[in-house]
Design an enzyme around this catalytic site. Sequence first.
Site, mmCIF file in Angstrom:
data_model
loop_
_atom_site.group_PDB
_atom_site.id
_atom_site.type_symbol
_atom_site.label_atom_id
_atom_site.label_comp_id
_atom_site.label_asym_id
_atom_site.label_seq_id
_atom_site.Cartn_x
_atom_site.Cartn_y
_atom_site.Cartn_z
ATOM 1 N N CYS A 136 0.842 -1.197 0.000
ATOM 2 C CA CYS A 136 0.000 0.000 0.000
ATOM 3 C C CYS A 136 0.877 1.246 0.000
ATOM 4 O O CYS A 136 0.983 1.941 -0.989
ATOM 5 C CB CYS A 136 -0.897 -0.002 1.221
ATOM 6 S SG CYS A 136 -2.036 -1.384 1.263
ATOM 7 N N GLU A 180 4.087 1.205 1.933
ATOM 8 C CA GLU A 180 5.321 0.901 2.613
ATOM 9 C C GLU A 180 6.507 1.324 1.755
ATOM 10 O O GLU A 180 6.556 1.075 0.556
ATOM 11 C CB GLU A 180 5.396 -0.599 2.920
ATOM 12 C CG GLU A 180 4.265 -1.092 3.807
ATOM 13 C CD GLU A 180 3.056 -1.588 3.037
ATOM 14 O OE1 GLU A 180 2.495 -0.813 2.235
ATOM 15 O OE2 GLU A 180 2.676 -2.743 3.213
#
Lengths: 274, 765
Positions: free
Chosen positions: B420, B422
């Site tokens: 997502c 990171e």
Amino acid sequence: MRALIFNIQRYSIHDGGGIRTIVFFKGCPLHCPWCANPESQSFESEIMKLKSQCIHCNVCAGNAAECPSGALAEQGKWMSVDEVLAEVLKDSVFFNTSGGGVTLSGGEVLSQADFAAELLRQLKELGIHTAIETSGFGRWEALEGLAEYADVILYDLKIMDPEQSKKTLGADSEIILKNLAKLVDKGCRVIPRVPLIPGFTMDEKNITTISDLAQRYGLKEIHLLPFHQYGSSKYESLGRDYALKDLAVPTDEEVNAIKSKLEARGFMVVIGGG
Amino acid sequence: MVSERIQNLKDEMLKARRDISLERASIYTKSYRMTEGEPAIIRRAKATAQVLAEVEISIREGELLAGNRTVKPRSGIASPEMDPYWIYEELDTLHSRPQDKFYVSDEAKKLYREELYPYWRGHSLKDFINARLTKEVKEAQETHIVNLNQTDKGQGHIIMGYRDLLSLGLGNLVDRVRAKQEKEPENVFYQAALITLEATVKHILRYAELTKTLAEKEENPSRQRELLELSRVCSKVAVHKPDTFYEATQLFWFINLAAQYESNASSISPGRFDQYMVPFYQRDRENGVQEEFIKEVLRSLWLKMNDVVLLRSEDSAKYFAGFPTGYTIILGGLDERGHCAVNDLSYLILDTYQDIRLPQPNLGVRINEFTPRRFYNKVVETIRLGTGIPQVFNDEVIIPGFLNRSVSLEEARDYAVVGCVELSIPGKTYGLHDIALFNLLKVMEVTLAEKAGEFDDFAAVKAAIKENIRRYVAYMVEGCNIVETGHRDFAPIPFLSCFVDSCLEKGVDVSAGGAKFNFSGVQGIGTANLSDSLYVIKKLCYEDKRMTLSELLSSLKVNFEDEGGEALRARLIHKYAKYGNDISEVDDIGAEILAYYCKTVEGYTNERGGRFLPGSYTVSAHVPLGAAVGATADGRKAGEQLADGGLSPMVGRDEKGPTAVLKSVSRLDNYLTSNGSLLNVKFHPKALEGQAGINKMIGYLQAFMKLKIQHIQFNIISADTLRAAQREPEKYRNLVVRVAGYSAIFIELNKAIQDDIIARTEHVF
């Protein structure tokens, strides 16, 4: 020096260029029947009651400070220039990146002109773009003081007929027009704003008079503000009658017809202000 | 414009019922039966090789790119070797569960119950991990303070390095690994890597054969030419380096598929696709290849990325709703010398995404002081479509954040995004970026209850919370390290390791520390609710002294259902300032606790000698994590969701507009959350109308950049449209929305998450 302020609204994108913060001064000498901010009219703070928010807890006993749900809320707060400045400067990074700034609106900013002028002066000292939004109904000296520090003047032109203006708005249109002439004379950047209110301002004669005037003064841009009903619940909250509660909003066709006519005369037209 | 080819493929993909495929599981299990007693890494490699050799392959009607993970579109692949239990328990409910439904045939159920489950029961990754979890770690999980991820599926959340592969070819890589293996014949990693690489070459050649056979049967001459060309491309890239954009894309996709067959994992993310692919684009353009053809290749690839969906347990699907597969691509940013890296391909990728408008690829853009205005225009124009894509990342805070983690300047400038939000250094990192969630709000609840509200002053409240954060972080770290050793000892990924520096040099799998950077990323969640609740406690109980903390707690305990409870709740909500309104007195409380969490986390090291890195994002976990927390002092009722995103204000509590939200978030020390953080902002479509709307949005994004916030993403769909989609889902099959760090098809989300998205404050003007 303090002013009665009823709202400081951030991220407004319709009143002057870029991302702006609007300072709403409370109190207005006019009484436009279509006013969408009825809490802006009185020169005193007042209590508004949002019925939909009331949880009927009976805790408040009419005291807004004790109302837990926020249904009872005091409108209007006396603020110093420093206080207002601290609040509006919170978004200065957005003013810089978007070409935005601060707009003083009302109510009528001319009615608290000394404070407004000082606020504008300090904003200019910090390099922030400024605008005022005014009906022009006030003393020239007051307006001149604001014009000194305002980069843009959004100037309401509502009803051009002197009698109708007096009767409907409670404003002497001669004062408004004289002030406009002087602003133009001074070389200020003035943008006329025309509320489009069915039955009040949208007739051909009124629009033509406004555009003739604007053309004569060499003004390039006109903002049209179509009537809406978003303010109607506020009248109820203030326990007041709203004369235009059943008035239909203008259709897109009607608004666009006026827009096209003005564009044909060479104006840059913005609907809703920009 | 979307071609008929693409439209048909898209329609077919979304129309098809999603099935469970047990094909990989069966072949994998068959292989395991034959390799008893061999080292785990060899068994994994052989199983992967067998899958690559035997799995049924297909070319769908009109496809320009080869490589389908399953013959039926969007099938869920079961991995009983990771966790056989949840599938066993949920076989009969998978088709009817609230989130991410899958159809399971009777035949598949029988196969699962009678063959797969009995083989893996007691011998899975899950068993391996559970046997090692200590009592304290289990308790931390049971209280819902710590949520350990990746205990039931293979290891993803990695960005493979593609530059060497694309410039030298797969054959070259095979040769290099073979040379290493011959030099160190005892090294099981090299053996395993070689097995998987050779199997991949053969797998690609199977596609070359299949396309050739299909071409022979094809009656339409233009399709026949396409198939023959595809066959040629497959044969070539199985060994040789690609020369054209088409060839490079095909090789890229085959490598992705092989990695999926190996680990069946979430978020094997492509990283900076516009950077490593642009040489092929440029060469093609010089050689006169039409841009339209390159666009068609890109659209085909985007469709492929939507074909891979992940099968999760019912519980896990609550946390990761709507298939965040994690084909996360990041565009723009800086090159290694610090110059703007936006190129023609960056624009083309956004253009072709506009044609597709699906949840994958999960596009993001990196912005910085050098980002050109024209690129901003394209970005905002794409955001305006309302799918929540692209998300936006801020180089001006993320790069310094990496420098603070001892990453070199050049490598920090090359960062990309995995899963997502990171943050990862591509091709060099095994970051366990999504290994655990830490529920800060639950820590507060537990802390207040422990002392029954008896604290001398507000400082004592904060101190006690910090003490518990320290205690539970230690348990979380312990748990993460156990999960990590589980993957290392039970589920190594030698194929993927071939694409991560410095595994080949060291001869060590990524799971055992082969990567250059070895992080573990753990997310602190609940900042907004924590700020709001603690501010109320400070004011109400210790400054105004309207009630004692014990009195407040007793009302919270009964969820405000005591006498006067509703009025109290209203007061807590309306009479006390909230995070998200640019009031630093409130924001700084959350900032202090989050920073404390970050500082605590970064003091720990993992089994590979790497550091633990803090992050702050929820995916969709703010709903289940909220369900675990009772009523809180911010007026939140028991079980109600937490603030979404990670850094977002609590739903409905931000009343001062979107600029105030950014200012509040900027009070957090956003340099510390170097594993990534997430901010959702919702705008009404009217706010972005015309070029004037775009310009104001650009101003907003540039301010976001200057405020040093890491991430922002937007939902630009009116609540009315979303409600209409709830009423008549069949009419909104294509409606893609932002959930959290990823987008999903709205009607495929469960009602709780749909309602959450609708409730997020919508900024209208």
